[in-house]
Every structure is written in C-alpha cells, then in structure tokens.
Scaffold this active site. Structure first.
Site, mmCIF file in Angstrom:
data_model
loop_
_atom_site.group_PDB
_atom_site.id
_atom_site.type_symbol
_atom_site.label_atom_id
_atom_site.label_comp_id
_atom_site.label_asym_id
_atom_site.label_seq_id
_atom_site.Cartn_x
_atom_site.Cartn_y
_atom_site.Cartn_z
ATOM 1 N N GLN A 7 48.064 41.595 32.647
ATOM 2 C CA GLN A 7 47.403 43.057 32.505
ATOM 3 C C GLN A 7 48.539 44.084 32.143
ATOM 4 O OE1 GLN A 7 46.816 40.658 35.091
ATOM 5 N NE2 GLN A 7 45.159 40.933 35.927
ATOM 6 N N ASN A 33 47.711 43.961 46.686
ATOM 7 C CA ASN A 33 47.588 44.432 45.137
ATOM 8 C C ASN A 33 48.117 43.315 44.383
ATOM 9 O OD1 ASN A 33 47.376 46.253 42.994
ATOM 10 N ND2 ASN A 33 49.775 46.062 42.760
ATOM 11 N N LYS A 34 48.108 43.212 43.129
ATOM 12 C CA LYS A 34 48.539 42.186 42.116
ATOM 13 C C LYS A 34 49.399 41.188 42.479
ATOM 14 C CE LYS A 34 46.188 41.189 39.432
ATOM 15 N NZ LYS A 34 45.283 40.098 39.789
ATOM 16 N N ARG A 58 37.872 44.959 34.822
ATOM 17 C CA ARG A 58 38.737 44.824 36.192
ATOM 18 C C ARG A 58 39.538 46.000 36.804
ATOM 19 N NH1 ARG A 58 42.636 46.795 34.093
ATOM 20 N NH2 ARG A 58 43.968 45.864 35.931
ATOM 21 N N GLY A 59 40.372 45.842 37.827
ATOM 22 C CA GLY A 59 40.962 47.034 38.246
ATOM 23 C C GLY A 59 39.993 47.559 39.375
ATOM 24 N N ALA A 60 40.587 47.810 40.675
ATOM 25 C CA ALA A 60 39.479 47.890 41.956
ATOM 26 C C ALA A 60 38.788 49.232 41.609
ATOM 27 C CB ALA A 60 40.680 48.296 43.127
ATOM 28 N N ARG A 101 34.031 39.632 43.505
ATOM 29 C CA ARG A 101 35.445 39.501 43.710
ATOM 30 C C ARG A 101 35.514 39.856 45.205
ATOM 31 N NH1 ARG A 101 39.521 41.340 39.310
ATOM 32 N NH2 ARG A 101 40.750 39.844 40.122
ATOM 33 N N ASP A 141 44.506 47.232 45.807
ATOM 34 C CA ASP A 141 43.368 46.707 45.879
ATOM 35 C C ASP A 141 42.590 46.878 47.241
ATOM 36 O OD1 ASP A 141 44.704 45.269 43.616
ATOM 37 O OD2 ASP A 141 42.367 45.174 43.378
#
Ligand code: MRU
Length: 349
Positions: free
Chosen positions: A193, A244-245, A49-51, A89, A234
């Site tokens: 996270q 973003n998150k 995970r993570g862009a 995603r 993201d």
C-alpha cells in the site's frame, strides 16, 4: 437519483463503481457493482481497502441489496446482505459501524421508503467521511514537528477514505500549511500500500516523498532522518490500543526507542468502545500467496509455509496522541478515550 464521486468510490445511484486498487499505480481500472455479493467480494479481494472506504462500500452494498428487493424490501429480507458484507473482512470496525447505521436506518421501513432511507444514509456516510477527515487533519497539523520529515505506513489517503485521508490527510494539510519538510513512505509488505498507493498519491499532490523498504525505518530513525511517525487505524479499543496494518507496532516500538512522536489519526467511527483493549481484536490472516508472489512473480518456494497477519495491535502506552475529527487525545487511556467520545456525542450534528 443521487451520485457521489470520490477518488476510489463512485456512487451512481443504481450501482457502485470502485477503482481497482490492486492494479494501481500501473493501471486505472474501475469495476461496476450492482449487488451486495459483488461489493462483499470486492472488499474481500481488496479492490477497495482502507477502513473508512470499506465501511462506505458496505453501506452502498446494502442499498444495492434493497434496490434488488424493490417493493418487497424489508429489514428481514436484507439480513443475508448484512451477513455477507459483515463477513467480508474482520478487523476494521468501520465496516461494522457503517452496517449498524444502515440497520438503524432500515429498522421500521419497507419498500421504496426503505430504499430511499438507505440511499440517504449511505450517501451521508460517504460525504461525512470527507468532512471528518478535513476536520481531523486541521487538529492533527500541530502534532507534527515544525520542519520535520514524517514517516507513514500503509495507505491512509484519499484512496482509503471518502477523500483527503486520515494520517495522509494530516500530512497533506501540514504540507499545505508549510509545516513539514517531506514524507517517508514505508512500502508496506506484502500488499505494498505504501509503495503502490501512498507514494503515488503524494506525488500527484507534489508532496516530497521518499519510498523505503519497511526494514529501513529503524536505521533512518537512528540517523535522525525521521522526526515523527503518523499512521491510521482499523480499530481503536476503549483504552486506546490500536489495530492497524501489520508493521505498525514495530514502528511504534522504534519511535519510542528514538524518542519520536507516534501519532494515530482516525475518525471516531474507527473507535470500538465496546472492546476494553486490543487483546481480543480479530486479526485478519490473509492468503500466503500474497507473500509468496507479487502478481506473476514468484518470490519464495511455491509451497513454503507462510504466516500473513494483515494487522497488528499497538498498545496505547506507545501512542503519543490519537487525533480524531473532534480533537486530540494525548497519551490515550480508558478515561481520556471515554471523555473524548462523550464530547464527540455532545457535539454531534
Ligand atoms: O488492508 P488494508 O489496506 O485495508 O489496511 C489499511 C490500513 O491498515 C489503514 O492504515 C487503515 O485502514 C486506515 S485507512 C484511513
């Protein structure tokens, strides 16, 4: 046969190994994937995970699909793999950026020449990401207040990228330069996270970190215990709006109320210039089970209705500066974003 290793991804030439980020920090377990479907599932399930990291993984997924086709590999036969990976995603644009680069590399080739070109391109995407993060971090250090305590959200470190990290890369470089006093990591419910990954990465680097629940952020700012907020992204639209998150927008509002800098750190591959603003960004809605339970521990009635948006959009007006591998965009707007992208294009190596 090329081989590239970074903290969360290991390209082995004929397979991709991914560190299972669902199990950290309790367990360090790697999975090996040798087809595109497996990589797409790993992205969907957040093994990776993570862009930037999901963009890199998707690129290797295409190489694996081409390898399975062997001498029959051609752009048409690769279409299903592109479609499966693109559906993994929706929010992080790096995934689509990486797939576009792979599509371009595949356009006029077939067979072994195509496989080689795809392998070269995926490895380049992986290696370039580390170099970009180091450049981005060097630009970002000066944006953090001297001697400050820096609040960060989610995980934007080596685990989320090809190495070093974006927002966490700036923090790492700022600590190495003696510029900051320490870090506050918000735990980042529901996937954690911040607590599971960011605090773990910072502790490994011996950077002082204090873990807090997300709802402590306002209190800490009110008491003068935070001097700046830095987050990753993201997807950044043409006007600087930033997805973003989930929880990032609330932090930006709090930072503005308390007069604190709110910095976004992301490579240019996170910018989506085709989208005018953040209103139309697709926000991934994840399974309610992520909120109702943590592993086997039930936290809520098992059938309670849950909304679980994984991201939110922070309007550009709340962002003090965006930093990329090409420099700093203060108070971003459409004109400054476009000028930055033109500059980035003109310096492209
Ligand atoms: O759901 P995740 O863990 O993939 O979300 C990650 C984030 O929101 C990060 O802040 C973003 O991808 C930047 S990672 C360098």
């Amino acid at each position: 046969m090329s081989e590239i290793r970074s903290p969360a991804l290991h390209w082995q030439g004929d397979a991709l190994a991914l560190l299972d980020q669902r199990l950290l920090p309790a367990e360090t377990h790697w999975h090996r994937y040798d087809d595109a479907d497996g990589v797409a599932q790993a992205i969907r399930d957040m093994v990776v995970r993570g862009a930037p990291a999901i963009g890199i993984a998707a690129a290797y997924g295409i190489v694996l699909a081409a390898r399975q086709l062997g001498d029959n590999a051609d752009p048409d036969r690769l279409r299903p793999a592109f479609a499966t990976l693109a559906a993994s995603r929706p929010t992080a644009v790096n995934l689509f950026w990486a797939l576009d680069r792979m599509r371009e590399a595949a356009a006029t080739l077939q067979g072994q020449a195509l496989i080689q070109a795809l392998d070269d391109t995926a490895c380049r995407i992986h290696q370039d990401d580390l170099a970009m993060n180091q450049r981005l971090a060097a630009f970002g250090v000066g944006l953090l207040p001297e001697g400050g305590v820096i609040y960060t959200h989610c995980n934007t470190g080596a685990l989320a990228t090809g190495g070093h990290g974006t927002a966490l890369g700036v923090i790492r470089s700022a600590w190495a330069a003696g510029r900051i006093r320490g870090v506050i990591a918000g735990e980042t419910r529901p996937w954690l996270q911040g607590s599971r990954l960011t605090s773990w990465e910072l502790m490994q680097d011996r950077i002082p970190v204090t873990l807090v629940v997300d709802s402590a952020a306002g209190h800490l700012m009110q008491r003068g215990q935070v001097q700046a907020v830095i987050v990753g992204a993201d997807r950044i639209t043409a006007n600087g709006d930033t997805a973003n998150k989930i929880g990032t927008y609330a932090l930006a509002v709090l930072a503005r109320h308390h007069g604190l800098p709110f910095i976004v750190a992301a490579p240019c591959s996170t910018i989506d210039p085709a989208r005018a603003d953040g209103h139309s960004i697709e926000i991934e809605e994840r399974d309610g089970a992520e909120v109702r339970r943590i592993r086997e521990q039930q936290l809520a009635p098992h059938d309670v209705e849950v909304a679980n948006p994984a991201f939110d959009v922070t309007p550009a007006a709340l962002i003090t500066a965006i930093v990329t591998e090409h420099g700093v965009i203060p108070a971003p707007d459409t004109d400054k974003m476009a000028a930055h992208l033109r500059y980035a294009e003109s310096t492209h190596d």
